[in-house]
Design a protein around this motif. Structure first.
Motif, PDB file in Angstrom:
ATOM      1  N   SER A  30       0.677  -1.290   0.036  1.00 37.00           N
ATOM      2  CA  SER A  30       0.001  -0.033   0.054  1.00 37.00           C
ATOM      3  C   SER A  30       0.975   1.304  -0.221  1.00 37.00           C
ATOM      4  CB  SER A  30      -1.002  -0.087   1.193  1.00 37.00           C
ATOM      5  OG  SER A  30      -0.416   0.584   2.386  1.00 37.00           O
ATOM      6  N   ARG A  31       0.244   2.428  -0.082  1.00 37.05           N
ATOM      7  CA  ARG A  31       1.377   3.744  -0.072  1.00 37.05           C
ATOM      8  C   ARG A  31       2.075   3.895   1.282  1.00 37.05           C
ATOM      9  NH1 ARG A  31      -3.319   7.926  -0.618  1.00 37.05           N
ATOM     10  NH2 ARG A  31      -3.999   6.275   0.974  1.00 37.05           N
ATOM     11  N   GLN A  32       1.531   3.403   2.286  1.00 38.09           N
ATOM     12  CA  GLN A  32       2.097   3.710   3.604  1.00 38.09           C
ATOM     13  C   GLN A  32       2.082   2.633   4.883  1.00 38.09           C
ATOM     14  OE1 GLN A  32       3.936   6.589   4.372  1.00 38.09           O
ATOM     15  NE2 GLN A  32       3.361   7.494   2.515  1.00 38.09           N
ATOM     16  N   GLN A  33       0.895   2.015   4.888  1.00 42.94           N
ATOM     17  CA  GLN A  33       0.801   1.153   6.004  1.00 42.94           C
ATOM     18  C   GLN A  33       1.137  -0.258   5.961  1.00 42.94           C
ATOM     19  OE1 GLN A  33      -3.317   1.514   7.208  1.00 42.94           O
ATOM     20  NE2 GLN A  33      -3.736   2.943   5.399  1.00 42.94           N
ATOM     21  N   ALA A  34       1.437  -0.787   4.537  1.00 41.39           N
ATOM     22  CA  ALA A  34       1.783  -2.068   4.423  1.00 41.39           C
ATOM     23  C   ALA A  34       3.205  -2.318   4.373  1.00 41.39           C
ATOM     24  CB  ALA A  34       1.153  -2.678   3.062  1.00 41.39           C
ATOM     25  N   PRO A  35       3.950  -3.318   4.403  1.00 41.73           N
ATOM     26  CA  PRO A  35       5.310  -3.580   4.418  1.00 41.73           C
ATOM     27  C   PRO A  35       6.134  -3.109   3.044  1.00 41.73           C
ATOM     28  CG  PRO A  35       4.570  -5.571   5.200  1.00 41.73           C
ATOM     29  CD  PRO A  35       3.238  -4.607   4.670  1.00 41.73           C
ATOM     30  N   LEU A  36       5.246  -3.383   1.724  1.00 40.81           N
ATOM     31  CA  LEU A  36       5.749  -2.982   0.570  1.00 40.81           C
ATOM     32  C   LEU A  36       4.939  -1.594   0.143  1.00 40.81           C
ATOM     33  CD1 LEU A  36       5.972  -6.323  -1.122  1.00 40.81           C
ATOM     34  CD2 LEU A  36       7.971  -4.826  -0.626  1.00 40.81           C
ATOM     35  N   HIS A  37       6.072  -0.747  -0.160  1.00 42.94           N
ATOM     36  CA  HIS A  37       5.261   0.777  -0.468  1.00 42.94           C
ATOM     37  C   HIS A  37       4.948   0.818  -2.180  1.00 42.94           C
ATOM     38  CE1 HIS A  37       6.735   2.623   3.556  1.00 42.94           C
ATOM     39  NE2 HIS A  37       5.819   1.607   3.492  1.00 42.94           N
ATOM     40  N   VAL A  38       3.732   1.369  -2.339  1.00 41.87           N
ATOM     41  CA  VAL A  38       3.455   1.536  -3.806  1.00 41.87           C
ATOM     42  C   VAL A  38       2.242   2.637  -3.772  1.00 41.87           C
ATOM     43  CG1 VAL A  38       1.725  -0.228  -4.026  1.00 41.87           C
ATOM     44  CG2 VAL A  38       2.956   0.613  -6.067  1.00 41.87           C
ATOM     45  N   ASP A  39       2.408   3.573  -4.634  1.00 43.66           N
ATOM     46  CA  ASP A  39       1.194   4.241  -5.168  1.00 43.66           C
ATOM     47  C   ASP A  39       0.795   4.339  -6.509  1.00 43.66           C
ATOM     48  OD1 ASP A  39      -0.459   6.305  -5.661  1.00 43.66           O
ATOM     49  OD2 ASP A  39       0.793   8.161  -5.028  1.00 43.66           O
ATOM     50  N   ILE A  40      -0.378   3.296  -6.630  1.00 43.52           N
ATOM     51  CA  ILE A  40      -0.700   3.138  -7.891  1.00 43.52           C
ATOM     52  C   ILE A  40      -0.889   4.203  -9.131  1.00 43.52           C
ATOM     53  CG2 ILE A  40      -1.573   0.905  -7.263  1.00 43.52           C
ATOM     54  CD1 ILE A  40      -4.424   2.062  -7.496  1.00 43.52           C
ATOM     55  N   ALA A  41      -1.003   5.468  -8.492  1.00 45.12           N
ATOM     56  CA  ALA A  41      -1.281   6.668  -9.118  1.00 45.12           C
ATOM     57  C   ALA A  41       0.053   7.197  -9.934  1.00 45.12           C
ATOM     58  CB  ALA A  41      -1.774   7.819  -8.497  1.00 45.12           C
ATOM     59  N   ASP A  42       1.059   6.439  -9.525  1.00 45.40           N
ATOM     60  CA  ASP A  42       2.242   6.841 -10.052  1.00 45.40           C
ATOM     61  C   ASP A  42       3.265   5.550 -10.555  1.00 45.40           C
ATOM     62  OD1 ASP A  42       5.105   7.365 -10.446  1.00 45.40           O
ATOM     63  OD2 ASP A  42       5.582   7.590  -8.309  1.00 45.40           O
ATOM     64  N   PRO A  43       3.013   5.570 -12.224  1.00 47.39           N
ATOM     65  CA  PRO A  43       3.504   4.489 -12.787  1.00 47.39           C
ATOM     66  C   PRO A  43       4.882   3.937 -12.335  1.00 47.39           C
ATOM     67  CG  PRO A  43       2.515   6.221 -14.303  1.00 47.39           C
ATOM     68  CD  PRO A  43       2.667   6.798 -13.022  1.00 47.39           C
ATOM     69  N   ASP A  84      -6.486   9.120 -12.935  1.00 52.32           N
ATOM     70  CA  ASP A  84      -5.061   8.549 -12.678  1.00 52.32           C
ATOM     71  C   ASP A  84      -4.773   7.535 -11.616  1.00 52.32           C
ATOM     72  OD1 ASP A  84      -4.244  10.289 -14.449  1.00 52.32           O
ATOM     73  OD2 ASP A  84      -3.635  12.007 -12.922  1.00 52.32           O
ATOM     74  N   ASN A  85      -5.764   7.630 -10.431  1.00 53.19           N
ATOM     75  CA  ASN A  85      -5.960   6.588  -9.546  1.00 53.19           C
ATOM     76  C   ASN A  85      -6.571   5.310  -9.717  1.00 53.19           C
ATOM     77  OD1 ASN A  85      -6.206   5.807  -6.612  1.00 53.19           O
ATOM     78  ND2 ASN A  85      -5.484   7.809  -6.021  1.00 53.19           N
ATOM     79  N   LYS A  86      -7.841   5.489  -9.673  1.00 54.25           N
ATOM     80  CA  LYS A  86      -8.545   3.969  -9.445  1.00 54.25           C
ATOM     81  C   LYS A  86      -8.547   3.371 -10.867  1.00 54.25           C
ATOM     82  CE  LYS A  86     -12.510   1.334  -7.781  1.00 54.25           C
ATOM     83  NZ  LYS A  86     -13.675   1.602  -7.086  1.00 54.25           N
ATOM     84  N   LEU A  87      -8.724   4.363 -11.869  1.00 52.37           N
ATOM     85  CA  LEU A  87      -8.754   3.770 -13.357  1.00 52.37           C
ATOM     86  C   LEU A  87      -6.926   3.527 -13.815  1.00 52.37           C
ATOM     87  CD1 LEU A  87     -10.162   2.661 -15.608  1.00 52.37           C
ATOM     88  CD2 LEU A  87     -10.329   4.788 -16.681  1.00 52.37           C
ATOM     89  N   MET A  88      -6.417   4.238 -14.031  1.00 50.51           N
ATOM     90  CA  MET A  88      -4.974   3.942 -14.564  1.00 50.51           C
ATOM     91  C   MET A  88      -4.079   3.389 -13.681  1.00 50.51           C
ATOM     92  SD  MET A  88      -5.409   4.504 -17.786  1.00 50.51           S
ATOM     93  CE  MET A  88      -3.579   3.966 -18.214  1.00 50.51           C
ATOM     94  N   GLY A  89      -4.445   3.640 -12.475  1.00 50.08           N
ATOM     95  CA  GLY A  89      -3.619   2.829 -11.208  1.00 50.08           C
ATOM     96  C   GLY A  89      -3.628   1.359 -11.399  1.00 50.08           C
ATOM     97  N   GLN A  90      -5.046   0.833 -11.771  1.00 50.70           N
ATOM     98  CA  GLN A  90      -5.289  -0.728 -12.057  1.00 50.70           C
ATOM     99  C   GLN A  90      -4.951  -1.085 -13.195  1.00 50.70           C
ATOM    100  OE1 GLN A  90      -7.982  -2.370  -8.908  1.00 50.70           O
ATOM    101  NE2 GLN A  90      -9.052  -0.300  -9.604  1.00 50.70           N
ATOM    102  N   VAL A  91      -5.262  -0.157 -14.356  1.00 51.50           N
ATOM    103  CA  VAL A  91      -4.818  -0.596 -15.515  1.00 51.50           C
ATOM    104  C   VAL A  91      -3.207  -0.744 -15.595  1.00 51.50           C
ATOM    105  CG1 VAL A  91      -4.689   0.622 -18.116  1.00 51.50           C
ATOM    106  CG2 VAL A  91      -6.816   0.580 -16.599  1.00 51.50           C
ATOM    107  N   ASN A  92      -2.711   0.202 -15.157  1.00 49.55           N
ATOM    108  CA  ASN A  92      -0.867  -0.012 -15.019  1.00 49.55           C
ATOM    109  C   ASN A  92      -0.618  -1.146 -14.276  1.00 49.55           C
ATOM    110  OD1 ASN A  92      -0.755   2.157 -16.926  1.00 49.55           O
ATOM    111  ND2 ASN A  92      -0.428   3.437 -15.321  1.00 49.55           N
ATOM    112  N   LEU A  93      -1.474  -1.577 -13.316  1.00 51.07           N
ATOM    113  CA  LEU A  93      -0.848  -2.904 -12.679  1.00 51.07           C
ATOM    114  C   LEU A  93      -1.078  -4.259 -13.678  1.00 51.07           C
ATOM    115  CD1 LEU A  93      -2.961  -2.696  -9.093  1.00 51.07           C
ATOM    116  CD2 LEU A  93      -0.470  -2.857  -9.415  1.00 51.07           C
ATOM    117  N   ILE A  94      -2.052  -4.102 -14.505  1.00 54.72           N
ATOM    118  CA  ILE A  94      -2.036  -4.996 -15.504  1.00 54.72           C
ATOM    119  C   ILE A  94      -1.006  -4.882 -16.538  1.00 54.72           C
ATOM    120  CG2 ILE A  94      -3.160  -5.863 -17.666  1.00 54.72           C
ATOM    121  CD1 ILE A  94      -5.682  -5.058 -16.311  1.00 54.72           C
ATOM    122  N   ARG A  95      -0.514  -3.520 -17.182  1.00 57.72           N
ATOM    123  CA  ARG A  95      -0.087  -3.276 -18.238  1.00 57.72           C
ATOM    124  C   ARG A  95       1.775  -3.828 -17.743  1.00 57.72           C
ATOM    125  NH1 ARG A  95       0.284   2.257 -19.369  1.00 57.72           N
ATOM    126  NH2 ARG A  95       1.308   1.742 -21.240  1.00 57.72           N
TER     127      ARG A  95
END
Ligand SMILES: NC(=O)c1ccc[n+]([C@@H]2O[C@H](COP(=O)([O-])OP(=O)(O)OC[C@H]3O[C@@H](n4cnc5c(N)ncnc54)[C@H](OP(=O)(O)O)[C@@H]3O)[C@@H](O)[C@H]2O)c1
Length: 196
Positions: A30-43, A84-95
């Motif tokens: 997750s962005r902050q709380q999980a052990p691995l950090h990611v912001d899906i809005a940021d490719p 950028d967040n919910k749509l492209m964030g998850q589209v980019n998780l696929i791409r």
């Protein structure tokens, strides 16, 4: 299986972690709380996460935000944020993720009931939810090496309704919603919108 779970600390994500963690090795992000950090809005952040985690059998996302506002209050920035967040964030998780997923692996993402059952104020959310479902159906057709792609469309979650002080009617407990993600990971469906 090795499973990357994005949004692992949220209401739905925690329930998915509990359901899948009994049988699989989970990488929680997750962005902050999980052990691995990611912001899906940021490719670049998504690419960095995949580089760090390496090969996985499944990716699950229970992350993604979009603005809830009346149509005449939704600004250009609100639409940009939601796309950028919910749509492209998850589209980019696929791409960006396809190359990191093992043969016959899977990706399971999250839309929501507002795609099919809109309410006043849900314009931006309904837009991104429906867009994600459309993209995932197509991506499933083109995914290589037997990789399956599905989207879970949760109804209102009971714990969320409780937190918002809303009537609980029509809600489902997060643990029940999480079973739809288990079907996405352990089942055989692809190109489907899975309703809990
Ligand atoms: N709860 C409901 O009733 C309901 C109903 C239908 C659909 N949904 C959808 O289901 C998804 C999850 O909902 P939820 O209620 O579980 O949300 P939540 O409780 O707010 O949890 C969101 C999770 O995603 C992480 N996150 C937020 N923004 C992120 C970003 N940009 N990049 C990476 N991680 C991010 C959060 O952790 P950090 O803060 O550490 O990043 C947290 O782990 C959302 O897309 C929501 O629209 C929810």
């Amino acid at each position: 299986m090795r499973i990357l779970l994005v949004g692992a600390t949220g209401t739905i994500g925690k329930a998915i972690a509990a359901a899948l963690g009994r049988r699989h090795e989970l990488f929680l992000a997750s962005r902050q709380q999980a052990p691995l950090h990611v912001d899906i809005a940021d490719p670049a952040s998504i690419r960095g996460l995949y580089a760090k985690v390496g090969k996985v059998d499944a990716v699950v996302s229970a992350a993604g935000q979009a603005r809830f506002k009346p149509l005449d209050e939704l600004s250009d920035a609100d639409f940009r944020f939601s796309l950028d967040n919910k749509l492209m964030g998850q589209v980019n998780l696929i791409r960006y993720g396809l190359g990191s997923i093992a043969d016959n692996g899977s990706i399971t993402l999250t839309s929501g009931i507002l795609a099919q059952q809109p309410s006043r104020g849900s314009g931006a959310i309904s837009l991104v939810n429906a867009g994600l479902e459309g993209f995932a159906r197509t991506a499933a057709l083109e995914a290589p090496r037997g990789i399956r792609i599905n989207v879970v469309s949760p109804p209102w979650v009971t714990e969320t309704l409780q937190a918002l002080g809303m009537p609980l009617q029509g809600g489902l407990p997060a643990a029940t919603v999480a079973q739809a993600y288990v079907r996405g990971v352990e089942g055989t469906a692809t190109g489907q919108v899975i309703s809990p």
